[in-house]
Design a protein around this motif. Structure first.
Motif, PDB file in Angstrom:
ATOM      1  N   ALA A 435       0.829  -1.205   0.000  1.00 50.84           N
ATOM      2  CA  ALA A 435       0.000   0.000   0.000  1.00 50.84           C
ATOM      3  C   ALA A 435       0.863   1.254   0.000  1.00 50.84           C
ATOM      4  N   LYS A 438       2.225   1.849  -3.539  1.00 52.39           N
ATOM      5  CA  LYS A 438       1.217   2.373  -4.461  1.00 52.39           C
ATOM      6  C   LYS A 438       0.986   3.858  -4.223  1.00 52.39           C
ATOM      7  N   THR A 439       0.959   4.250  -2.956  1.00 51.25           N
ATOM      8  CA  THR A 439       0.767   5.654  -2.636  1.00 51.25           C
ATOM      9  C   THR A 439       1.948   6.490  -3.100  1.00 51.25           C
ATOM     10  N   VAL A 442       1.978   7.273  -6.805  1.00 44.60           N
ATOM     11  CA  VAL A 442       1.067   8.373  -7.128  1.00 44.60           C
ATOM     12  C   VAL A 442       1.699   9.715  -6.754  1.00 44.60           C
ATOM     13  N   LEU A 443       2.307   9.772  -5.582  1.00 44.75           N
ATOM     14  CA  LEU A 443       2.926  11.018  -5.146  1.00 44.75           C
ATOM     15  C   LEU A 443       4.078  11.423  -6.065  1.00 44.75           C
ATOM     16  N   SER A 521      -2.909  12.374  -1.875  1.00 45.16           N
ATOM     17  CA  SER A 521      -2.730  10.952  -1.600  1.00 45.16           C
ATOM     18  C   SER A 521      -4.044  10.185  -1.725  1.00 45.16           C
ATOM     19  N   PRO A 522      -4.033   8.991  -2.328  1.00 46.03           N
ATOM     20  CA  PRO A 522      -5.249   8.190  -2.457  1.00 46.03           C
ATOM     21  C   PRO A 522      -5.557   7.362  -1.220  1.00 46.03           C
ATOM     22  N   VAL A 523      -4.717   7.435  -0.187  1.00 45.87           N
ATOM     23  CA  VAL A 523      -4.900   6.629   1.019  1.00 45.87           C
ATOM     24  C   VAL A 523      -5.224   7.551   2.176  1.00 45.87           C
ATOM     25  N   ASP A 524      -6.219   7.180   2.985  1.00 41.59           N
ATOM     26  CA  ASP A 524      -6.614   8.010   4.118  1.00 41.59           C
ATOM     27  C   ASP A 524      -5.546   7.979   5.207  1.00 41.59           C
ATOM     28  N   LEU A 561       0.514   8.331   3.676  1.00 42.49           N
ATOM     29  CA  LEU A 561       1.525   7.458   3.094  1.00 42.49           C
ATOM     30  C   LEU A 561       1.350   6.008   3.480  1.00 42.49           C
ATOM     31  N   THR A 562       0.492   5.705   4.424  1.00 40.05           N
ATOM     32  CA  THR A 562       0.330   4.322   4.835  1.00 40.05           C
ATOM     33  C   THR A 562      -1.142   3.957   4.824  1.00 40.05           C
ATOM     34  N   ALA A 563      -1.373   2.669   4.618  1.00 44.76           N
ATOM     35  CA  ALA A 563      -2.763   2.200   4.616  1.00 44.76           C
ATOM     36  C   ALA A 563      -3.292   2.138   6.035  1.00 44.76           C
TER      37      ALA A 563
END
Length: 563
Positions: A435, A438-439, A442-443, A521-524, A561-563
């Motif tokens: 995860a 993947k983040t 994107v960044l 970021s696509p991760v909360d 940055l982390t899931a």
């Protein structure tokens, strides 16, 4: 006389790199196993044979040198690689004034540049010496698999010297490369959206970028001056150009590019490719104009990445190498995936020969291989526009190699890639790292897009020496160890923690330059790692307003940055 075509344990379709190495690995595991390899071409193949996959990296290098026991040949008959090297030199002749990423000193884990003709000739001889029936000049005419659920043998029809024969075997493995015999027969082809093309050729003689400058300081960056032994990448927006030396005194060259940014019809002949080089890498074009660099061959390939619906079956067939999956040549992962796939096939055949049911293992090994493929593809897909960014791309290279050396490479070199129990115990840190990667991809892509929109470029002439980063060198060096399960588990968990620190640091620097990146970021969540000291020297970021005393700023709110 016994029928030589009957009762074969394993019949391998294709005697190239994947097929011959599989045959050797199977024989090293079980000398009693009967193996036949059917190869359409005949040996000896010409040296510098026209094949992709001449540069090895850590997993593939370990596979050939240690798992297959071929270290002596690699050391004596191939070229030891001097790491990857990158120049951000689009449209420029002054290579010595551009940003250069590479090593001054070789990293601990060895790898090699492979003359594929020489290597495959050796593999064929070595396989035959182990008792493999290596049939050359043998064309596969048809494959008739046994009825599902039966214990019957598969049948393969093949022709040699105009005579057609039938071989029966308990296992059939397709290693036929892009001919993809089983994939086509079973309708398993799966398109992949990574749309990139390539053109490649070989020339006589050695190309040494270290000789392209009279600047003494630049020359002395590498001592001894061995830039030529690297896999040299000359990079620009949407493309990269490779230079790989071969032991037969031939140099392999290739243009790989995003189909949207550099259409195939601009590079699909030697004349077009040279015209393209004169525009994008003029110093290379000048070197190639020398009469000693006669052209050996030329080939191009459209949309080279491909996927497959299934590669392992409980019905005792499998697919390996390019016959199944192919990523992208940028980080030379081809032999890595041959190594992993062949290892899983050997595990399945070994369990079957021991009388065990293999259905569950075939499914789990396939899930692992597909997950490795999908996760590795994130390093390439939609990232080609970044390749000309001399700020972000060096950081991406460090990130990508940290990801590779932290997870997949240590699992393989420790011999644990098929250890389902250990993989289960490491599930949470592996998912966490996946995860995180993947983040970060994107960044990094967003950072490059922001740089392009702002017209930002770091100072020219930077040398970014990977071998001077202590933790990076140590991460590579750990791959030559032989840790037990507890040590390996602890090491991988620590590697993931370092990935979090590095990701946090890179995100902080991205947001210092472009505050708008803080919300992309696509991760909360927010960065869990509070980087108190920089893992990379300030010069890597190419920014003049770095925090004093090598300290990183506090994490920027909103950067997840982390899931």
């Amino acid at each position: 006389m016994p029928d030589p075509h009957a009762n074969i344990d394993v019949l391998i379709l294709g005697g190239g790199l994947a097929g011959l190495s599989l045959a050797i690995e199977l024989k090293r595991r079980d000398s009693a196993i009967t193996i036949t390899v059917l190869e359409r071409n005949t040996h000896p193949a010409p040296e510098a044979a026209f094949k992709v996959g001449e540069s090895t990296v850590e997993i593939g290098a370990h596979y050939f040198s240690t798992v297959l026991g071929l270290r002596e040949h690699l050391d004596s008959r191939q070229i030891r690689k001097f790491g990857f090297r990158f120049f951000f030199s689009d449209g420029r002749e002054d290579l010595d004034a551009t940003t250069e990423v590479g090593v001054r000193h070789a990293l601990p884990m060895m790898s090699w540049q492979l003359d594929r003709g020489r290597f495959e000739n050796f593999l064929g001889e070595h396989a035959a010496s182990l008792g493999v029936d290596f049939r050359q000049g043998c064309k596969v005419v048809g494959v008739d698999l046994a009825e599902p659920g039966s214990d019957g043998a598969h049948q393969v029809r093949h022709a040699r010297d105009g005579v057609e024969s039938v071989s029966t075997a308990r296992w059939v493995v397709d290693a036929s490369g892009r001919a993809a015999l089983l994939k086509r027969k079973l309708g398993l082809a799966k398109p992949h959206p990574h749309d990139a093309n390539a053109a490649w050729w070989r020339v006589e003689g050695r190309l040494d970028p270290g000789s392209w400058s009279s600047d003494l300081d630049w020359k002395q960056r590498c001592q001894p001056a061995e830039r030529w032994r690297s896999t040299n990448h000359l990079c620009g927006p949407g493309y990269w150009f490779w230079m790989i030396p071969l032991a037969s005194d031939v140099h392999s060259l290739g243009i790989v590019c995003d189909a949207r940014m550099h259409p195939l019809d601009t590079i699909n002949s030697h004349d077009k490719a040279m015209a393209w080089l004169r525009e994008h890498q003029p110093r290379v074009a000048q070197a190639l104009d020398a009469p000693q660099h006669a052209v050996r061959d030329f080939r191009f390939l459209r949309h080279f990445s491909h996927d497959c619906e299934q590669v392992f079956s409980a019905e005792r067939w499998a697919i390996t190498g390019e016959a199944g999956l192919f990523l992208d040549p940028f980080y030379s992962p081809g032999s890595d995936f041959i190594a992993i796939s062949n290892g899983y096939i050997c595990e399945l055949i070994g369990k079957d020969r021991a009388g065990a049911r293999i259905g569950a293992h075939a499914e789990l090994y396939q899930q692992l291989l597909f997950s490795f493929f999908d996760n590795t593809m994130t390093l390439y897909q939609d990232q080609y526009p970044l390749f000309g960014d001399a700020l972000v791309m060096p950081l991406k290279v460090v990130w990508d190699y940290t990801y590779y050396w932290s997870l997949l490479a240590p699992l393989y070199t420790a011999g644990k890639i098929a250890d389902l129990s250990l993989m289960g115990r490491l599930r949470k840190p592996l998912e966490r790292a996946t995860a995180l990667n993947k983040t970060m991809q994107v960044l990094l892509r967003g950072w490059g897009e922001a740089n392009a929109a702002a017209g930002y470029a770091p100072p020219d002439g930077r040398e970014l020496d990977q071998s001077a980063i202590g933790w990076f060198r140590d991460l590579n060096g750990a791959l030559v160890d032989s840790p037990d399960d507890a040590e390996l588990s602890a090491r991988i968990r620590a590697n993931v923690e370092r990935m979090e620190l590095l990701a946090s640091e890179m995100a902080q620097q991205a947001c210092r330059q472009h505050p708008a990146l803080s919300g992309m970021s696509p991760v909360d969540g927010t960065a869990s790692a509070d980087a108190t000291a920089m893992l990379l020297p300030p010069v890597w970021y190419g920014l003049e307003d770095l925090p004093p005393s090598g300290k990183a700023a506090s994490p920027t709110p909103g950067v997840a940055l982390t899931a």
